[in-house]
Design a protein around this motif. Structure first.
Motif, PDB file in Angstrom:
ATOM      1  N   UNK A  83       0.872  -1.111   0.237  1.00 21.09           N
ATOM      2  CA  UNK A  83      -0.131  -0.184  -0.019  1.00 21.09           C
ATOM      3  C   UNK A  83       0.862   1.134   0.090  1.00 21.09           C
ATOM      4  N   UNK A  84       1.335   1.818  -1.264  1.00 19.71           N
ATOM      5  CA  UNK A  84       2.143   2.960  -1.361  1.00 19.71           C
ATOM      6  C   UNK A  84       1.556   3.992  -1.084  1.00 19.71           C
ATOM      7  N   UNK A  85       0.311   4.209  -1.304  1.00 16.99           N
ATOM      8  CA  UNK A  85      -0.515   5.458  -1.336  1.00 16.99           C
ATOM      9  C   UNK A  85      -1.789   5.367  -0.770  1.00 16.99           C
ATOM     10  N   UNK A  86      -1.806   6.124   0.583  1.00 17.83           N
ATOM     11  CA  UNK A  86      -3.045   6.082   1.408  1.00 17.83           C
ATOM     12  C   UNK A  86      -3.702   7.270   1.700  1.00 17.83           C
TER      13      UNK A  86
ATOM     14  N   UNK B 195      -9.616  17.715   6.713  1.00 13.66           N
ATOM     15  CA  UNK B 195      -8.491  17.695   6.008  1.00 13.66           C
ATOM     16  C   UNK B 195      -8.163  16.301   5.673  1.00 13.66           C
ATOM     17  N   UNK B 196      -7.326  16.070   4.516  1.00 12.68           N
ATOM     18  CA  UNK B 196      -6.829  14.758   3.962  1.00 12.68           C
ATOM     19  C   UNK B 196      -5.623  14.663   4.850  1.00 12.68           C
ATOM     20  N   UNK B 197      -5.318  13.420   5.017  1.00  7.48           N
ATOM     21  CA  UNK B 197      -4.176  12.723   5.351  1.00  7.48           C
ATOM     22  C   UNK B 197      -3.776  11.838   4.159  1.00  7.48           C
ATOM     23  N   UNK B 198      -2.537  12.125   3.608  1.00  6.73           N
ATOM     24  CA  UNK B 198      -1.939  11.415   2.323  1.00  6.73           C
ATOM     25  C   UNK B 198      -0.694  10.790   2.936  1.00  6.73           C
ATOM     26  N   UNK B 199      -0.567   9.516   2.915  1.00  8.13           N
ATOM     27  CA  UNK B 199       0.765   8.920   3.278  1.00  8.13           C
ATOM     28  C   UNK B 199       1.165   8.077   1.870  1.00  8.13           C
ATOM     29  N   UNK B 200       2.526   8.470   1.886  1.00 11.16           N
ATOM     30  CA  UNK B 200       3.381   7.922   0.700  1.00 11.16           C
ATOM     31  C   UNK B 200       4.424   7.163   1.055  1.00 11.16           C
ATOM     32  N   UNK B 201       4.261   5.990   0.530  1.00  5.43           N
ATOM     33  CA  UNK B 201       5.577   5.068   1.009  1.00  5.43           C
ATOM     34  C   UNK B 201       6.403   4.901  -0.066  1.00  5.43           C
ATOM     35  N   UNK B 202       7.552   5.337  -0.064  1.00  5.09           N
ATOM     36  CA  UNK B 202       8.475   5.336  -0.982  1.00  5.09           C
ATOM     37  C   UNK B 202       9.919   4.264  -0.521  1.00  5.09           C
ATOM     38  N   UNK B 203      10.456   3.916  -1.497  1.00  7.01           N
ATOM     39  CA  UNK B 203      11.680   2.925  -1.320  1.00  7.01           C
ATOM     40  C   UNK B 203      12.692   3.896  -0.773  1.00  7.01           C
ATOM     41  N   UNK B 204      13.406   3.364  -0.196  1.00  7.39           N
ATOM     42  CA  UNK B 204      14.912   4.070   0.492  1.00  7.39           C
ATOM     43  C   UNK B 204      15.607   4.811  -0.610  1.00  7.39           C
ATOM     44  N   UNK B 205      15.650   3.949  -1.611  1.00  8.34           N
ATOM     45  CA  UNK B 205      16.658   4.513  -2.665  1.00  8.34           C
ATOM     46  C   UNK B 205      15.944   5.442  -3.589  1.00  8.34           C
ATOM     47  N   UNK B 206      14.575   5.703  -3.537  1.00  8.67           N
ATOM     48  CA  UNK B 206      13.904   6.606  -4.446  1.00  8.67           C
ATOM     49  C   UNK B 206      14.574   7.889  -4.472  1.00  8.67           C
TER      50      UNK B 206
ATOM     51  N   UNK C 133       8.448   6.957   4.829  1.00  9.78           N
ATOM     52  CA  UNK C 133       6.851   7.173   4.869  1.00  9.78           C
ATOM     53  C   UNK C 133       6.391   8.482   4.962  1.00  9.78           C
ATOM     54  N   UNK C 134       6.043   9.045   4.092  1.00  9.97           N
ATOM     55  CA  UNK C 134       5.927  10.694   4.277  1.00  9.97           C
ATOM     56  C   UNK C 134       4.514  10.931   4.516  1.00  9.97           C
ATOM     57  N   UNK C 135       4.181  11.826   5.289  1.00  7.12           N
ATOM     58  CA  UNK C 135       2.725  12.074   5.597  1.00  7.12           C
ATOM     59  C   UNK C 135       2.500  13.608   5.117  1.00  7.12           C
ATOM     60  N   UNK C 136       1.512  13.646   4.286  1.00  7.73           N
ATOM     61  CA  UNK C 136       1.040  15.116   3.861  1.00  7.73           C
ATOM     62  C   UNK C 136      -0.236  15.435   4.264  1.00  7.73           C
ATOM     63  N   UNK C 137      -0.469  16.508   4.711  1.00  3.53           N
ATOM     64  CA  UNK C 137      -1.858  16.991   5.167  1.00  3.53           C
ATOM     65  C   UNK C 137      -2.180  17.989   4.178  1.00  3.53           C
TER      66      UNK C 137
END
Length: 143
Positions: A29-32, A59-70, A126-130
């Motif tokens: 689950x890369x985008x939530x 508000x929206x909470x958006x979680x982006x899960x990226x590879x360490x090497x991205x 794991x980046x959290x965007x609001x």
């Protein structure tokens, strides 16, 4: 005859913050995307009458899960550092091009840097965007 088959293709999912196209997603689950609050609050009385109040602070909470090497990690880090320095939000767009789902917000920001771990296996960031309350969610199916 009606089409009874839909196909989702992750490669057709676009995530854009500002002008930066996000790439290098982790497996799973890369985008939530979740709404932080209920759109309406309600209270029922003893007689069954219900008061419903619109919650305008949503508000929206958006979680982006990226590879360490991205390489996108460095882009998001730069966006976050710039926001910390000059308080600049950016627009956010998430579009499923294999269907019609669209999420858009005029104002979005990175909440904090992701946790950082190193080991003998590749890790995720794991980046959290609001977003502000000025967002649109059009949830649809896939072609």
């Amino acid at each position: 005859m009606a089409n009874n088959l839909g196909t989702f293709d992750f490669k057709k999912l676009s995530v854009i913050i500002g002008v930066a196209q996000i790439t290098g997603f982790a497996d799973g689950d890369s985008v939530e995307i979740t709404e932080e609050n209920d759109v309406f609050n309600s209270v029922g009385g003893a007689d069954g009458y219900v008061d419903r109040v619109k919650n305008n602070a949503n508000f929206l909470n958006v979680i982006l899960r990226l590879r360490q090497t991205s390489p996108t990690n460095q882009i998001l880090s730069g966006i976050h550092n710039a926001d910390r320095a000059v308080s600049a939000t950016l627009p956010l767009l998430i579009k499923d091009r294999s269907g019609n789902t669209l999420i858009a917000a005029k104002n979005a920001w990175i909440v904090k840097n992701p946790s950082i771990a190193y080991g003998n296996e590749a890790k995720q960031r794991e980046w959290t965007i609001k977003t502000g309350s000025d967002y649109v969610v059009n949830l649809a199916g896939n072609d």
